[in-house]
Design a protein around this motif. Sequence first.
Motif: not given
Length: 200
Positions: A82-94, A110-113
């Motif tokens: 899983v490359p990232t977690g939730l960000t400020e821009d991530t739509p709530a649906a995710f 994230g480190a791997q990618m």
Amino acid sequence: MTHYIYLVRHGEHQDAEHGVDDGPLSPRGQRQAELIADRLSGLPLDAVWHSPLLRATETARAISARLPAVAPEPSALLFDCVPTGLTEDTPAAFEPFFGSITDAEIEAGGAQMADAVNEFLVRKQGDVHEVLITHNFVVSWFVREVLGAPEWRWMTLNQAHCGLTVIAQKQGRPWTLLTHNDLGHLPVELRTGLPDPVPV
């Protein structure tokens, strides 16, 4: 002079629909792998890299059976992650997707990618053709990286089993997406792995 990278999601694996994390290719997955191997067989391949997980390893073996001059090599940078977690821009649906993902898993992904981008998206001299056999999220991250899209956008990019995505870089130019999730080599009954059916 162009550096081509052919991104391939592994074939369907046995018992995936029962929540099994990894396993050998299903009979349908084996056929998918044979067909992507046929699709790539005319290329002057320089390298075939694959995730160490069994479903990707067996997909790589199918390709090497048709291209014996190139020996597949495992790379831990192509593991499922899983490359990232939730960000400020991530739509709530995710948001529900991240309910079972730990901070440690996200940090490792994230480190791997970041390492994978630094390893593979590096211009090499001359004409280069490399195949990377990996997982849905990893292919999505590479595509997002090439397009310069926001980090959360990897979640909106999906690949079918043994779908073909091609990125390339000409000397002195940025990386370019040439094709995404090309399924021309797969008959309709072998087009699996997408969350929503494609209507055409």
